[in-house]
Design an enzyme around this catalytic site. Structure first.
Site, PDB file in Angstrom:
ATOM      1  N   TYR A 147       0.845  -1.207   0.000  1.00  0.00           N
ATOM      2  CA  TYR A 147       0.000   0.000   0.000  1.00  0.00           C
ATOM      3  C   TYR A 147       0.878   1.254   0.000  1.00  0.00           C
ATOM      4  CZ  TYR A 147      -2.939   3.750   1.710  1.00  0.00           C
ATOM      5  OH  TYR A 147      -3.566   4.963   1.854  1.00  0.00           O
ATOM      6  N   ARG A 288      -1.249  -6.285  15.222  1.00  0.00           N
ATOM      7  CA  ARG A 288      -1.469  -6.435  13.778  1.00  0.00           C
ATOM      8  C   ARG A 288      -0.121  -6.249  13.073  1.00  0.00           C
ATOM      9  NH1 ARG A 288      -5.881  -2.417  11.207  1.00  0.00           N
ATOM     10  NH2 ARG A 288      -4.255  -0.903  11.651  1.00  0.00           N
TER      11      ARG A 288
END
Ligand code: UFG
Length: 341
Positions: A147, A288
């Site tokens: 990303y 995460r």
């Protein structure tokens, strides 16, 4: 500094049916600027469109060329793209296609048509794991996910187009976009929703049992990640300033857009409890992957070059605005309800 020149013709807004693009389009219209939203509605919402609308895909160069020929925009704001950091790791092909190839398609059609000014949605993810926080505008770049890499690739394409074709650009590196239009008409609706504040408001609305906090062992004061939450209307204002500067002839620029203030996940949870009056249960789960501990803007360029300072930086204001939208649209926009059924 060049004079701010409000665009005197339509502005093409790719991704203008999405979260940040729709707020930018609304602001432009309030300031008397015509808007042409170009969006394939894969993630955006028809009800969030402000101004003229073309349903189209940036993979389709003919559709871009037609829209440009029909509406004759004087400048463009490019929001369209994919925005899930985690998904970009597992599906990088989708991200290079949507964020890099489709951006290149857009810029080539703009260049062919003589549209010179582009404001681009970039991200603090271009910095990766920052060496210094708060992060200055000229900090070393080193994205750690596809990303962030795709966003940096687009910045580089724009730099090359500036040199070769005289196109001017403003690359705006957002920190964590949050909040909603204070009038309650526009807000954040992602399917699936992965962002912290909308998830907290789903818990407060009884749509979700609890919030899972991703890790509490970070080297931060309370062990949870610290982020810089910037109101979406402040982002919209920065886009208007940037496009007006470019239209006034200023050189290309790149800058951070944040408040310079960091809040931990636990601080956000507490603020959401206060705003909503709901206890919002949480559990701590594994961290995460790829979440830096601290991401806070230390940039000064937005103030010095764009003349921009956030007006709705107060955390409670950000969450109150998001909560107002959530209460008015508990299941998102009508079309998003239909999509999720
Ligand atoms: N978080 C949780 N639980 C959740 C969701 C989020 O604990 O269920 C935490 C995250 O770990 C992070 C913080 O809340 O520490 C904010 O997470 P978001 O998913 O809301 O936002 P991100 O910081 O991951 O991502 C945002 C933008 C991206 C951008 C990125 C830059 O959404 O587009 O910042 O790192 F690339």
């Amino acid at each position: 500094m060049s004079a701010l020149t409000t665009p005197r013709g339509p502005v093409l807004i790719t991704g203008g049916a999405g979260y940040i693009g729709s707020h930018a389009a609304q602001l432009l219209m309030e300031r008397g600027v015509e808007t042409v939203v170009f969006d394939d509605l894969s993630a955006g919402h028809r009800e969030a469109v402000r101004g003229e609308f073309v349903q189209g895909d940036l993979a389709d160069t003919g559709a871009i060329a037609d829209a440009i020929q029909r509406f004759k925009p004087v400048a463009a704001m490019h929001f369209a793209g994919k925005c899930y950091v985690g998904e970009s790791v597992t599906e990088p092909g989708l991200y290079y296609q949507a964020n890099v190839v489709n951006s290149l398609n857009l810029f080539r059609e703009l260049q062919r048509a003589g549209v010179r000014d582009v404001v681009f949605s970039s991200t603090c993810a271009t910095y990766g794991q920052p060496e210094v926080v708060p992060i200055p505008d000229d900090a070393p770049l080193g994205p750690i996910t596809p990303y962030g890499q795709t966003k940096l690739d687009v910045e580089n394409i724009l730099a090359s187009f500036s040199r070769a074709y005289g196109m001017r650009h403003a690359c705006l590196r957002y920190f964590n976009a949050a909040g909603a239009s204070p009038d309650g008409t526009l807000g954040e609706v992602h399917i699936p929703e992965t962002h912290l504040i909308p998830l907290l408001l789903e818990v407060a609305s009884g749509q979700r049992d609890e919030l899972k906090i991703f890790g509490q062992d970070y080297p931060t004061p309370d062990g949870t990640c610290v982020r810089d939450y910037i109101h979406v209307c402040d982002l919209a204002q920065a886009h208007l300033s940037a496009i007006s500067l470019l239209q006034g002839g200023v050189e290309s620029l790149t800058c951070n857009l944040g408040t310079g203030q960091g809040f931990s996940v636990l601080e956000i949870v507490q603020a959401a409890r206060e705003v909503t009056g709901h206890p919002i249960p949480v559990t701590v789960v594994e961290p995460r992957e790829g979440d830096p501990a601290f991401l806070v803007s230390g940039g000064t360029r937005a103030a010095s070059v764009l003349g921009w300072t956030p007006q709705r930086a107060d955390l409670n204001t950000i969450i109150e605005d998001a909560w107002r939208f959530k209460r008015a649209h508990p299941d998102g926009y009508p079309s998003s309800c239909a999509e999720s059924r």
